[in-house]
Write an enzyme that holds these catalytic residues in place. Structure first.
Site, PDB file in Angstrom:
ATOM      1  N   SER A  12       0.838  -1.197   0.000  1.00 40.09           N
ATOM      2  CA  SER A  12       0.000   0.000   0.000  1.00 40.09           C
ATOM      3  C   SER A  12       0.872   1.246   0.000  1.00 40.09           C
ATOM      4  O   SER A  12       1.605   1.498   0.966  1.00 40.09           O
ATOM      5  CB  SER A  12      -0.909   0.013   1.233  1.00 40.09           C
ATOM      6  OG  SER A  12      -1.551   1.259   1.344  1.00 40.09           O
ATOM      7  N   HIS A  37      -1.397  -1.306  -4.083  1.00 43.23           N
ATOM      8  CA  HIS A  37      -2.674  -0.962  -3.471  1.00 43.23           C
ATOM      9  C   HIS A  37      -2.747   0.542  -3.257  1.00 43.23           C
ATOM     10  O   HIS A  37      -1.808   1.147  -2.717  1.00 43.23           O
ATOM     11  CB  HIS A  37      -2.826  -1.695  -2.134  1.00 43.23           C
ATOM     12  CG  HIS A  37      -4.185  -1.584  -1.538  1.00 43.23           C
ATOM     13  ND1 HIS A  37      -5.265  -2.292  -2.010  1.00 43.23           N
ATOM     14  CD2 HIS A  37      -4.649  -0.837  -0.503  1.00 43.23           C
ATOM     15  CE1 HIS A  37      -6.336  -2.010  -1.286  1.00 43.23           C
ATOM     16  NE2 HIS A  37      -5.992  -1.106  -0.378  1.00 43.23           N
ATOM     17  N   ASP A  39      -4.965   3.528  -1.575  1.00 44.20           N
ATOM     18  CA  ASP A  39      -6.005   3.868  -0.611  1.00 44.20           C
ATOM     19  C   ASP A  39      -6.525   5.279  -0.888  1.00 44.20           C
ATOM     20  O   ASP A  39      -5.846   6.263  -0.604  1.00 44.20           O
ATOM     21  CB  ASP A  39      -5.455   3.788   0.815  1.00 44.20           C
ATOM     22  CG  ASP A  39      -5.190   2.352   1.237  1.00 44.20           C
ATOM     23  OD1 ASP A  39      -6.133   1.547   1.214  1.00 44.20           O
ATOM     24  OD2 ASP A  39      -4.037   2.035   1.596  1.00 44.20           O
ATOM     25  N   MET A  41      -9.069   8.132   0.048  1.00 47.35           N
ATOM     26  CA  MET A  41      -9.914   8.569   1.158  1.00 47.35           C
ATOM     27  C   MET A  41     -10.379  10.006   0.932  1.00 47.35           C
ATOM     28  O   MET A  41      -9.619  10.833   0.434  1.00 47.35           O
ATOM     29  CB  MET A  41      -9.137   8.491   2.475  1.00 47.35           C
ATOM     30  CG  MET A  41      -8.546   7.119   2.774  1.00 47.35           C
ATOM     31  SD  MET A  41      -7.662   7.135   4.365  1.00 47.35           S
ATOM     32  CE  MET A  41      -6.800   5.557   4.282  1.00 47.35           C
ATOM     33  N   HIS A  70      -8.732   1.210  -3.826  1.00 49.77           N
ATOM     34  CA  HIS A  70      -9.748   0.986  -2.789  1.00 49.77           C
ATOM     35  C   HIS A  70     -10.381   2.334  -2.472  1.00 49.77           C
ATOM     36  O   HIS A  70      -9.750   3.204  -1.868  1.00 49.77           O
ATOM     37  CB  HIS A  70      -9.068   0.374  -1.564  1.00 49.77           C
ATOM     38  CG  HIS A  70      -9.942   0.254  -0.372  1.00 49.77           C
ATOM     39  ND1 HIS A  70      -9.430   0.081   0.900  1.00 49.77           N
ATOM     40  CD2 HIS A  70     -11.296   0.284  -0.219  1.00 49.77           C
ATOM     41  CE1 HIS A  70     -10.428   0.013   1.772  1.00 49.77           C
ATOM     42  NE2 HIS A  70     -11.566   0.148   1.121  1.00 49.77           N
ATOM     43  N   MET A  72     -12.431   4.570  -0.460  1.00 51.53           N
ATOM     44  CA  MET A  72     -13.059   4.846   0.835  1.00 51.53           C
ATOM     45  C   MET A  72     -13.671   6.234   0.756  1.00 51.53           C
ATOM     46  O   MET A  72     -13.249   7.186   1.426  1.00 51.53           O
ATOM     47  CB  MET A  72     -12.009   4.749   1.956  1.00 51.53           C
ATOM     48  CG  MET A  72     -11.556   3.326   2.211  1.00 51.53           C
ATOM     49  SD  MET A  72     -10.086   3.232   3.261  1.00 51.53           S
ATOM     50  CE  MET A  72      -8.796   3.312   1.999  1.00 51.53           C
ATOM     51  N   MET A 141     -11.649  -5.710   5.417  1.00 49.00           N
ATOM     52  CA  MET A 141     -10.908  -4.757   6.241  1.00 49.00           C
ATOM     53  C   MET A 141     -10.664  -5.374   7.619  1.00 49.00           C
ATOM     54  O   MET A 141     -11.602  -5.774   8.305  1.00 49.00           O
ATOM     55  CB  MET A 141     -11.680  -3.443   6.385  1.00 49.00           C
ATOM     56  CG  MET A 141     -11.795  -2.638   5.099  1.00 49.00           C
ATOM     57  SD  MET A 141     -10.190  -2.239   4.351  1.00 49.00           S
ATOM     58  CE  MET A 141      -9.430  -1.262   5.659  1.00 49.00           C
ATOM     59  N   ASP A 179      -6.823  -6.300   4.152  1.00 47.47           N
ATOM     60  CA  ASP A 179      -6.111  -5.038   4.323  1.00 47.47           C
ATOM     61  C   ASP A 179      -6.225  -4.572   5.766  1.00 47.47           C
ATOM     62  O   ASP A 179      -7.331  -4.390   6.280  1.00 47.47           O
ATOM     63  CB  ASP A 179      -6.722  -3.995   3.386  1.00 47.47           C
ATOM     64  CG  ASP A 179      -6.019  -2.648   3.446  1.00 47.47           C
ATOM     65  OD1 ASP A 179      -4.997  -2.537   4.154  1.00 47.47           O
ATOM     66  OD2 ASP A 179      -6.486  -1.708   2.785  1.00 47.47           O
TER      67      ASP A 179
END
Length: 223
Positions: A12, A37, A39, A41, A70, A72, A141, A179
């Site tokens: 990540s 990966h 992330d 957000m 991913h 979020m 998660m 993750d």
């Protein structure tokens, strides 16, 4: 069982040094990383803001690794096209943010990229039953999303095992990704519970030897 399955490692980049991001991506790629990966957000669904399509667009030309994003974020369906054009290969959305989840998954797949769905730790695995036939990936998660460096929630091993059984009943081709707090101490337990893809951030990028740390996580799953 481990000899018949291959673990995939997805570092990540949230934990990487962004001042040296190109170099650090190159290190994990040479060390055998399978995916990267990402992330994403938004500061609304989770209490942090990271990066978006512009950073992914900058990363795409410097690596051949699949980009695993991913989301979020709230209303992820609004941004599918942007992430597609940025160059992602896998786009994962949260059950909790998608009231029309089937439609969102269909839209992701209409761009000829892989579609994933993810659950927060407190969200029951049973919510996957109706959607799992349509996805390529289930992301479990094992920390509450929003920050890197959190401690693995041990109770989630049971959930991974439950999701593995659901997957085997409804969509054997779907991969299970995990993750949150993955390191050499728990990677084997997570893999044995049914995970195919291990996301690791701090345990790789915050180590003194990034390449060695990645290889040690992979090695630990076969001990």
């Amino acid at each position: 069982m481990n000899k018949q399955r291959k673990v995939l490692i997805a570092p990540s980049i949230l934990s990487a040094n962004f001042a040296n991001l190109k170099e650090q991506i190159s290190i994990v790629e040479r060390a055998g990383a399978d995916w990267l990966h990402l992330d994403i957000m938004d500061g609304n669904f989770v209490p942090n803001i990271t990066f978006g399509p512009m950073v992914i667009e900058a990363i795409r030309p410097i690596t051949k690794l699949p980009l695993d994003a991913h989301l979020m974020i709230l209303n992820p369906e609004r941004y599918i096209e942007q992430f597609y054009h940025a160059g992602v290969d896998i786009l994962t959305v949260h059950v909790e943010t998608c009231p029309h989840l089937h439609r969102t998954i269909q839209e992701i797949k209409s761009y000829n990229i892989k579609a994933g769905v993810t659950l927060n730790p407190a969200t029951p695995a049973s919510l996957l039953v109706e959607i799992i036939p349509y996805v390529d990936l289930i992301l479990v998660m094992t920390v509450n999303p929003g920050f890197g460096g959190q401690k693995f929630i041990d109770k989630m091993l049971e959930k991974i095992n439950t999701i593995s059984r659901i997957r085997d009943n409804f969509n054997r081709d779907a991969l299970i990704e995990v993750d949150g707090g993955i390191n050499t101490k728990n990677a084997k337990q997570v893999f044995d519970a049914g995970a195919d893809v291990l996301v690791a951030g701090n345990s790789i990028f915050k180590s003194k030897d990034i390449a060695k740390a990645l290889k040690e996580i992979r090695k630990s799953t076969s001990r």
